[in-house]
Design a protein around this motif. Structure first.
Motif, PDB file in Angstrom:
ATOM      1  N   ARG A  59     -22.026 -10.860   1.473  1.00  0.00           N
ATOM      2  CA  ARG A  59     -21.721  -9.462   1.125  1.00  0.00           C
ATOM      3  C   ARG A  59     -22.935  -8.566   1.326  1.00  0.00           C
ATOM      4  N   ARG A  60     -24.089  -9.066   0.935  1.00  0.00           N
ATOM      5  CA  ARG A  60     -25.320  -8.274   1.013  1.00  0.00           C
ATOM      6  C   ARG A  60     -25.811  -8.113   2.459  1.00  0.00           C
ATOM      7  N   GLU A  61     -25.818  -9.208   3.201  1.00  0.00           N
ATOM      8  CA  GLU A  61     -26.418  -9.187   4.532  1.00  0.00           C
ATOM      9  C   GLU A  61     -25.446  -8.839   5.654  1.00  0.00           C
ATOM     10  N   TYR A  62     -24.153  -9.014   5.408  1.00  0.00           N
ATOM     11  CA  TYR A  62     -23.148  -8.756   6.443  1.00  0.00           C
ATOM     12  C   TYR A  62     -21.986  -7.972   5.844  1.00  0.00           C
ATOM     13  N   PRO A  63     -22.218  -6.718   5.495  1.00  0.00           N
ATOM     14  CA  PRO A  63     -21.178  -5.933   4.823  1.00  0.00           C
ATOM     15  C   PRO A  63     -19.920  -5.733   5.679  1.00  0.00           C
ATOM     16  N   GLU A  64     -20.018  -5.983   6.956  1.00  0.00           N
ATOM     17  CA  GLU A  64     -18.836  -5.850   7.819  1.00  0.00           C
ATOM     18  C   GLU A  64     -17.857  -7.007   7.638  1.00  0.00           C
ATOM     19  N   VAL A  65     -18.299  -8.092   7.008  1.00  0.00           N
ATOM     20  CA  VAL A  65     -17.431  -9.237   6.748  1.00  0.00           C
ATOM     21  C   VAL A  65     -16.690  -8.992   5.435  1.00  0.00           C
ATOM     22  N   GLU A  66     -15.375  -9.026   5.498  1.00  0.00           N
ATOM     23  CA  GLU A  66     -14.550  -8.859   4.298  1.00  0.00           C
ATOM     24  C   GLU A  66     -14.592 -10.159   3.497  1.00  0.00           C
ATOM     25  N   VAL A  67     -14.922 -10.056   2.210  1.00  0.00           N
ATOM     26  CA  VAL A  67     -15.075 -11.244   1.361  1.00  0.00           C
ATOM     27  C   VAL A  67     -14.118 -11.149   0.176  1.00  0.00           C
ATOM     28  N   HIS A  68     -13.394 -12.238  -0.068  1.00  0.00           N
ATOM     29  CA  HIS A  68     -12.482 -12.313  -1.210  1.00  0.00           C
ATOM     30  C   HIS A  68     -12.784 -13.581  -1.997  1.00  0.00           C
ATOM     31  N   VAL A  69     -12.854 -13.442  -3.306  1.00  0.00           N
ATOM     32  CA  VAL A  69     -12.967 -14.595  -4.195  1.00  0.00           C
ATOM     33  C   VAL A  69     -11.674 -14.649  -4.989  1.00  0.00           C
ATOM     34  N   ILE A  70     -10.957 -15.745  -4.826  1.00  0.00           N
ATOM     35  CA  ILE A  70      -9.650 -15.889  -5.451  1.00  0.00           C
ATOM     36  C   ILE A  70      -9.688 -17.066  -6.411  1.00  0.00           C
ATOM     37  N   ALA A  71      -9.231 -16.827  -7.628  1.00  0.00           N
ATOM     38  CA  ALA A  71      -9.175 -17.897  -8.623  1.00  0.00           C
ATOM     39  C   ALA A  71      -8.191 -18.954  -8.141  1.00  0.00           C
ATOM     40  N   GLY A  72      -8.686 -20.180  -7.981  1.00  0.00           N
ATOM     41  CA  GLY A  72      -7.851 -21.247  -7.453  1.00  0.00           C
ATOM     42  C   GLY A  72      -7.262 -22.147  -8.509  1.00  0.00           C
ATOM     43  N   GLY A  73      -7.341 -21.770  -9.768  1.00  0.00           N
ATOM     44  CA  GLY A  73      -6.821 -22.614 -10.833  1.00  0.00           C
ATOM     45  C   GLY A  73      -5.326 -22.495 -11.035  1.00  0.00           C
ATOM     46  N   ALA A  74      -4.736 -21.467 -10.461  1.00  0.00           N
ATOM     47  CA  ALA A  74      -3.290 -21.266 -10.608  1.00  0.00           C
ATOM     48  C   ALA A  74      -2.547 -22.217  -9.673  1.00  0.00           C
ATOM     49  N   GLY A  75      -1.262 -22.189  -9.750  1.00  0.00           N
ATOM     50  CA  GLY A  75      -0.455 -23.017  -8.857  1.00  0.00           C
ATOM     51  C   GLY A  75      -0.555 -22.555  -7.427  1.00  0.00           C
ATOM     52  N   ILE A  76      -0.097 -23.393  -6.527  1.00  0.00           N
ATOM     53  CA  ILE A  76      -0.203 -23.100  -5.091  1.00  0.00           C
ATOM     54  C   ILE A  76       0.554 -21.829  -4.711  1.00  0.00           C
ATOM     55  N   ASP A  77       1.715 -21.597  -5.301  1.00  0.00           N
ATOM     56  CA  ASP A  77       2.502 -20.406  -4.955  1.00  0.00           C
ATOM     57  C   ASP A  77       1.770 -19.127  -5.342  1.00  0.00           C
ATOM     58  N   GLN A  78       1.199 -19.105  -6.541  1.00  0.00           N
ATOM     59  CA  GLN A  78       0.469 -17.922  -6.991  1.00  0.00           C
ATOM     60  C   GLN A  78      -0.790 -17.709  -6.152  1.00  0.00           C
ATOM     61  N   THR A  79      -1.490 -18.779  -5.835  1.00  0.00           N
ATOM     62  CA  THR A  79      -2.700 -18.682  -5.021  1.00  0.00           C
ATOM     63  C   THR A  79      -2.368 -18.160  -3.630  1.00  0.00           C
ATOM     64  N   LEU A  80      -1.323 -18.715  -3.021  1.00  0.00           N
ATOM     65  CA  LEU A  80      -0.903 -18.258  -1.691  1.00  0.00           C
ATOM     66  C   LEU A  80      -0.492 -16.797  -1.727  1.00  0.00           C
ATOM     67  N   SER A  81       0.243 -16.390  -2.755  1.00  0.00           N
ATOM     68  CA  SER A  81       0.659 -14.990  -2.874  1.00  0.00           C
ATOM     69  C   SER A  81      -0.544 -14.061  -2.932  1.00  0.00           C
ATOM     70  N   GLU A  82      -1.557 -14.463  -3.682  1.00  0.00           N
ATOM     71  CA  GLU A  82      -2.751 -13.619  -3.782  1.00  0.00           C
ATOM     72  C   GLU A  82      -3.491 -13.546  -2.451  1.00  0.00           C
ATOM     73  N   ILE A  83      -3.585 -14.665  -1.746  1.00  0.00           N
ATOM     74  CA  ILE A  83      -4.233 -14.654  -0.430  1.00  0.00           C
ATOM     75  C   ILE A  83      -3.490 -13.719   0.512  1.00  0.00           C
TER      76      ILE A  83
END
Length: 93
Positions: A59-83
């Motif tokens: 994020r700091r060195e390459y602001p042109e790269v879109e970065v997402h942090v997604i909580a992966g503790g939920a079920g696969i369906d919820q995680t996929l929906s968020e992605i």
């Protein structure tokens, strides 16, 4: 530049970190019949911190790269929906 030289690639457009709490990972690992040497709470916490450090560095060195942090503790369906939501892709596709 190093990615290009070493691997013939470039920086990604998007980075997604599926962030799983150590307690959740340990609970999942406990359900397996065998474990590996690195699968301890201490090592997993160190690895998780390293991933977060790397994301912040991107994020700091390459602001042109879109970065997402997604909580992966939920079920696969919820995680996929968020992605999909973060990527702007309708969930019904």
């Amino acid at each position: 530049e190093a990615l290009g030289r070493e691997y013939g690639t470039r920086l990604p457009d998007v980075v997604v970190l599926l962030d799983v709490e150590v307690a959740t990972a340990m609970s999942r690992l406990a359900k397996r019949s065998e474990s590996e040497l690195h699968e301890t709470a201490e090592v997993l916490e160190q690895l998780r911190r390293s991933y977060h450090h790397t994301v912040e560095q991107i994020r700091r060195e390459y602001p042109e790269v879109e970065v997402h942090v997604i909580a992966g503790g939920a079920g696969i369906d919820q995680t996929l929906s968020e992605i999909l939501e973060r990527a702007g892709i309708p969930a019904n596709v």
